[in-house]
Design a protein around this motif. Sequence first.
Motif, PDB file in Angstrom:
ATOM      1  N   GLU A   1       0.828  -1.202   0.000  1.00 51.77           N
ATOM      2  CA  GLU A   1       0.000   0.000   0.000  1.00 51.77           C
ATOM      3  C   GLU A   1       0.867   1.258   0.000  1.00 51.77           C
ATOM      4  O   GLU A   1       1.996   1.227   0.488  1.00 51.77           O
ATOM      5  CB  GLU A   1      -0.869   0.059   1.266  1.00 51.77           C
ATOM      6  CG  GLU A   1      -1.834  -1.069   1.423  1.00 51.77           C
ATOM      7  CD  GLU A   1      -2.584  -1.018   2.745  1.00 51.77           C
ATOM      8  OE1 GLU A   1      -3.474  -1.865   2.902  1.00 51.77           O
ATOM      9  OE2 GLU A   1      -2.284  -0.161   3.607  1.00 51.77           O
ATOM     10  N   ILE A   2       0.300   2.321  -0.512  1.00 44.13           N
ATOM     11  CA  ILE A   2       0.850   3.668  -0.359  1.00 44.13           C
ATOM     12  C   ILE A   2      -0.329   4.565   0.005  1.00 44.13           C
ATOM     13  O   ILE A   2      -1.369   4.519  -0.651  1.00 44.13           O
ATOM     14  CB  ILE A   2       1.536   4.187  -1.638  1.00 44.13           C
ATOM     15  CG1 ILE A   2       2.780   3.349  -1.960  1.00 44.13           C
ATOM     16  CG2 ILE A   2       1.910   5.666  -1.500  1.00 44.13           C
ATOM     17  CD1 ILE A   2       3.512   3.765  -3.227  1.00 44.13           C
ATOM     18  N   LYS A   3      -0.149   5.356   1.059  1.00 41.92           N
ATOM     19  CA  LYS A   3      -1.176   6.308   1.482  1.00 41.92           C
ATOM     20  C   LYS A   3      -0.642   7.716   1.255  1.00 41.92           C
ATOM     21  O   LYS A   3       0.504   8.005   1.599  1.00 41.92           O
ATOM     22  CB  LYS A   3      -1.522   6.112   2.958  1.00 41.92           C
ATOM     23  CG  LYS A   3      -2.153   4.778   3.263  1.00 41.92           C
ATOM     24  CD  LYS A   3      -2.384   4.622   4.757  1.00 41.92           C
ATOM     25  CE  LYS A   3      -2.926   3.245   5.073  1.00 41.92           C
ATOM     26  NZ  LYS A   3      -3.025   3.040   6.529  1.00 41.92           N
TER      27      LYS A   3
ATOM     28  N   ARG B   1       2.208  15.463  -5.644  1.00 38.92           N
ATOM     29  CA  ARG B   1       3.519  14.845  -5.922  1.00 38.92           C
ATOM     30  C   ARG B   1       3.562  13.414  -5.394  1.00 38.92           C
ATOM     31  O   ARG B   1       4.048  12.513  -6.061  1.00 38.92           O
ATOM     32  CB  ARG B   1       4.650  15.656  -5.299  1.00 38.92           C
ATOM     33  CG  ARG B   1       5.099  16.830  -6.105  1.00 38.92           C
ATOM     34  CD  ARG B   1       6.358  17.421  -5.440  1.00 38.92           C
ATOM     35  NE  ARG B   1       6.924  18.491  -6.211  1.00 38.92           N
ATOM     36  CZ  ARG B   1       7.767  18.323  -7.220  1.00 38.92           C
ATOM     37  NH1 ARG B   1       8.129  17.114  -7.586  1.00 38.92           N
ATOM     38  NH2 ARG B   1       8.248  19.358  -7.865  1.00 38.92           N
ATOM     39  N   SER B   2       3.071  13.227  -4.194  1.00 34.34           N
ATOM     40  CA  SER B   2       3.090  11.896  -3.597  1.00 34.34           C
ATOM     41  C   SER B   2       2.131  10.951  -4.317  1.00 34.34           C
ATOM     42  O   SER B   2       2.444   9.781  -4.532  1.00 34.34           O
ATOM     43  CB  SER B   2       2.741  11.990  -2.113  1.00 34.34           C
ATOM     44  OG  SER B   2       2.983  10.760  -1.483  1.00 34.34           O
ATOM     45  N   GLN B   3       0.982  11.452  -4.714  1.00 33.55           N
ATOM     46  CA  GLN B   3       0.008  10.623  -5.436  1.00 33.55           C
ATOM     47  C   GLN B   3       0.541  10.167  -6.791  1.00 33.55           C
ATOM     48  O   GLN B   3       0.154   9.110  -7.296  1.00 33.55           O
ATOM     49  CB  GLN B   3      -1.290  11.398  -5.657  1.00 33.55           C
ATOM     50  CG  GLN B   3      -2.096  11.619  -4.414  1.00 33.55           C
ATOM     51  CD  GLN B   3      -3.321  12.447  -4.712  1.00 33.55           C
ATOM     52  OE1 GLN B   3      -4.086  12.111  -5.610  1.00 33.55           O
ATOM     53  NE2 GLN B   3      -3.508  13.525  -3.966  1.00 33.55           N
TER      54      GLN B   3
ATOM     55  N   ASP C   1      -7.656  14.312   4.446  1.00 36.88           N
ATOM     56  CA  ASP C   1      -8.148  13.079   3.850  1.00 36.88           C
ATOM     57  C   ASP C   1      -6.946  12.335   3.268  1.00 36.88           C
ATOM     58  O   ASP C   1      -6.043  12.952   2.687  1.00 36.88           O
ATOM     59  CB  ASP C   1      -9.142  13.376   2.728  1.00 36.88           C
ATOM     60  CG  ASP C   1     -10.457  13.946   3.239  1.00 36.88           C
ATOM     61  OD1 ASP C   1     -10.717  13.868   4.452  1.00 36.88           O
ATOM     62  OD2 ASP C   1     -11.223  14.467   2.404  1.00 36.88           O
ATOM     63  N   ILE C   2      -6.955  11.027   3.414  1.00 40.80           N
ATOM     64  CA  ILE C   2      -5.845  10.194   2.948  1.00 40.80           C
ATOM     65  C   ILE C   2      -6.363   9.230   1.882  1.00 40.80           C
ATOM     66  O   ILE C   2      -7.363   8.536   2.092  1.00 40.80           O
ATOM     67  CB  ILE C   2      -5.220   9.399   4.116  1.00 40.80           C
ATOM     68  CG1 ILE C   2      -4.708  10.347   5.209  1.00 40.80           C
ATOM     69  CG2 ILE C   2      -4.110   8.479   3.617  1.00 40.80           C
ATOM     70  CD1 ILE C   2      -3.587  11.271   4.780  1.00 40.80           C
ATOM     71  N   ILE C   3      -5.675   9.195   0.744  1.00 39.83           N
ATOM     72  CA  ILE C   3      -6.035   8.268  -0.333  1.00 39.83           C
ATOM     73  C   ILE C   3      -5.224   6.988  -0.154  1.00 39.83           C
ATOM     74  O   ILE C   3      -4.007   7.028   0.033  1.00 39.83           O
ATOM     75  CB  ILE C   3      -5.752   8.883  -1.719  1.00 39.83           C
ATOM     76  CG1 ILE C   3      -6.537  10.184  -1.887  1.00 39.83           C
ATOM     77  CG2 ILE C   3      -6.104   7.883  -2.828  1.00 39.83           C
ATOM     78  CD1 ILE C   3      -6.197  10.947  -3.142  1.00 39.83           C
TER      79      ILE C   3
END
Length: 184
Positions: free
Chosen positions: A129-131, A138-140, A166-168
């Motif tokens: 996973e990556i949150k 940039r992180s997304q 909010d965290i994706i």
Amino acid sequence: MKINIEENVRLELTAKKHAQFLYDAVNDNREHLSVFLPWIENMQSVDDFENYVKSCESLYKQEKEVSFVIILNEKLVGRIGLHHLNLQNKNGAIGYWLIKDAEGQGIISKCCKKLIDYGFNELGLNRIEIKCASENNRSQAIPQRFNFTKEGIMRQAEFVNESFLDIILYSILKSEWTLNKTNR
């Protein structure tokens, strides 16, 4: 343990010798990093980082985390790791940060690619996973670049700078990573 990314970039397992350099990197980039990282304000001294490194080493011995520093041209520029390792269920989560001056060079993408390979091939994981904060484009871009599945949004899941973010949640399975290898 060291993992070579390319000629001038490598990952080194987080160790006591990195505490001062971690402090310097964070202290010099405090404003930049604190936008999305809730722990920045708690890391105010080299001692704080020495305690953090001890925790990393303990979690590594317990097979719950593999934490690396990112070295660019012999300078520590960030950190990346596989966290929340659950070897019973064969999953983990990648987290990363980079100093401002090192952004835009593809460093996190290259390091993530190696770390995902390591997780699937060396640790035997099935899911990674990556949150990312919903405002952290940039992180997304990292999980999107590697065709991770966007599983959903965890509403107000992280408290940073006196407000909730909010965290994706993104994930990729070993079978998807292997299937998409030609696209990377």
